[in-house]
Design an enzyme around this catalytic site. Structure first.
Site, short mmCIF file in Angstrom:
data_model
loop_
_atom_site.label_atom_id
_atom_site.label_comp_id
_atom_site.label_asym_id
_atom_site.label_seq_id
_atom_site.Cartn_x
_atom_site.Cartn_y
_atom_site.Cartn_z
N TYR A 117 -0.69 -2.34 -2.25
CA TYR A 117 0.64 -2.92 -2.01
C TYR A 117 1.72 -2.05 -2.68
CZ TYR A 117 -1.28 -7.37 -0.23
OH TYR A 117 -1.91 -8.34 0.50
N LYS A 165 -14.34 -1.25 -6.25
CA LYS A 165 -15.16 -0.50 -5.28
C LYS A 165 -15.23 0.94 -5.78
CE LYS A 165 -17.32 -0.18 -1.24
NZ LYS A 165 -18.54 -0.92 -0.86
N ASP A 198 -17.62 -5.86 -2.00
CA ASP A 198 -18.44 -6.40 -0.90
C ASP A 198 -19.51 -7.35 -1.43
OD1 ASP A 198 -19.54 -4.16 -2.10
OD2 ASP A 198 -20.38 -3.30 -0.27
N ASP A 222 -6.27 -10.49 -2.65
CA ASP A 222 -5.68 -11.18 -1.49
C ASP A 222 -6.79 -11.71 -0.59
OD1 ASP A 222 -3.70 -11.95 0.42
OD2 ASP A 222 -4.16 -10.14 1.57
N ASP A 226 -8.45 -15.90 -0.23
CA ASP A 226 -8.52 -16.70 1.00
C ASP A 226 -9.96 -17.15 1.23
OD1 ASP A 226 -5.82 -16.24 1.48
OD2 ASP A 226 -6.12 -15.87 3.62
C1 IPM Z 1 -0.59 -13.95 -0.21
C2 IPM Z 1 -0.06 -13.54 1.15
C3 IPM Z 1 0.90 -12.38 0.96
C4 IPM Z 1 0.12 -11.22 0.36
C5 IPM Z 1 1.62 -11.97 2.26
C6 IPM Z 1 2.40 -13.13 2.85
C7 IPM Z 1 2.51 -10.78 2.09
O1 IPM Z 1 -1.12 -13.23 1.99
O2 IPM Z 1 0.20 -14.35 -1.06
O3 IPM Z 1 -1.80 -13.90 -0.40
O4 IPM Z 1 -0.47 -10.42 1.09
O5 IPM Z 1 0.08 -11.13 -0.86
MG MG Z 2 -3.05 -13.66 1.18
#
Ligand code: IPM
Ligand code: MG
Length: 327
Positions: A117, A165, A198, A222, A226
């Site tokens: 990022y 990694k 992984d 990130d 999720d």
């Molecule tokens: C998160 C989201 C953000 C990220 C996006 C919306 C830019 O996915 O907060 O996890 O990638 O960090």
């Molecule tokens: Mg995210």
């Protein structure tokens, strides 16, 4: 002393979920002052920028900020996500994502300012070659890994898993790993485990109970967060804090979910739990625990939205949480 809270509703369902969290905060009667700021694609369409200077000033002046969600259009050149800008502007280097249920007690500590990022991207060969720089610094790695170990120590966790990694990304992840090993030496009472990303993605499905505090670079965090959210009820309940040395911004992990706007089906729990994390950050530990227990009871009583197999509306879930708070 009364606290000044900045609310950034944003796009899509952002305004709806932040409003539900504000209702919960108001019901605690802590005398908070709420200041609202503009953010997101709607703001860009009205004002030509997704993150106006006035919004940055409001965050600057606030004791803490609660952020809803924003829509990021893919096709506008030079448009960058305002939440990423906020993270960078205020150097909110630690992204804390807790995943908790009766069996799992895990927290992902994601580096929030560098890695893939970095924002350093370019194209060469007339657009036929695209390059994104992954930037890892000793300073960035050390502070996030130390944050993770300190968090583990404070909350009584016995293990920190450093995820990388380094077998392929020998320089960037190699540095992150090296700093991990060094920092771990300062915490002999805490076990330091290393996992390749992984393998970590696999372990999250295979045996998530063995994982406690995970610390990792920006994009791995990130993706893994999720994935981890699905272990404990999905994105409807996943929340996070972006924490720096001076400022902190709290948010749900889910996005602006435009297709749910106006359906009253969106789960407000993630943003209410983000507000709970904000209360903790502001030192209101007792109230934070009360909110957490009120949310847990609503879930146990099946007072939930359709994503958790319930039939309550967004607003009814909040009412049930507030009623639990009053009991
Ligand atoms: C998160 C989201 C953000 C990220 C996006 C919306 C830019 O996915 O907060 O996890 O990638 O960090
Ligand atoms: Mg995210």
């Amino acid at each position: 002393m009364s606290k000044n809270i900045c609310i950034l509703p944003g796009d899509g369902v952002g305004p709806e979920v932040t409003e539900e969290a504000v209702k919960v905060l108001k019901s605690l009667d802590l005398g908070f002052d709420f200041v609202y700021g503009d953010i997101g694609f709607g703001t860009y369409e009205r004002l030509g920028t997704p993150l106006p200077d006035e919004t940055i000033e409001k965050v600057e002046k606030a004791d803490a900020t609660l952020f809803g969600a924003v829509t990021t259009p893919p096709n506008i050149p030079n448009y960058s996500s305002p939440i990423l800008k906020l993270r960078k502007h205020f150097d909110l280097y630690a992204n804390l994502r807790q995943c908790v249920n009766d069996e799992i007690n895990m927290v992902i500590v994601r580096e929030n300012t560098e890695g893939l990022y970095s924002g350093s991207e370019r194209v060469e060969d007339n657009g036929d070659k695209a390059i994104t720089e992954m930037i890892i610094t000793r300073k960035g790695s050390e502070r996030i890994i130390r944050f993770a170990f300190e968090f583990a120590k404070k909350k009584g966790f016995s293990k920190v898993t450093v995820v990388h990694k380094a077998n392929v990304l020998r320089e960037t992840c190699g540095l992150f790993r090296k700093v991990g090993l060094e920092v771990a030496e300062d915490y002999p009472e805490i076990e330091m485990q290393e996992l390749l990303v992984d393998a970590c993605a696999m372990q999250l499905i295979k045996d998530p109970k063995q994982l406690q505090v995970i610390v990792t670079t920006n994009m791995f965090g990130d993706i893994l967060s999720d994935e981890a959210s699905m272990l404990v009820g999905g994105l409807g309940v996943a929340y996070s804090g972006n924490i720096g040395t001076k400022k902190a911004v709290f948010e749900s992990v889910h996005g602006s979910a435009p297709k749910y706007v106006g359906t009253h089906k969106i789960n407000p729990t993630a943003t209410i739990m983000a507000a709970k994390l904000m209360l903790e950050h502001l030192g209101f530990h007792k109230e934070a625990l009360r909110v957490e227990n009120a949310v847990k009871k609503a879930i146990a009583d099946k007072n939930v939205t359709p994503d958790l197999d319930g039939d309550l509306t967004t607003q009814q879930v909040t009412e049930s949480i507030i009623k639990n708070l009053e009991e």
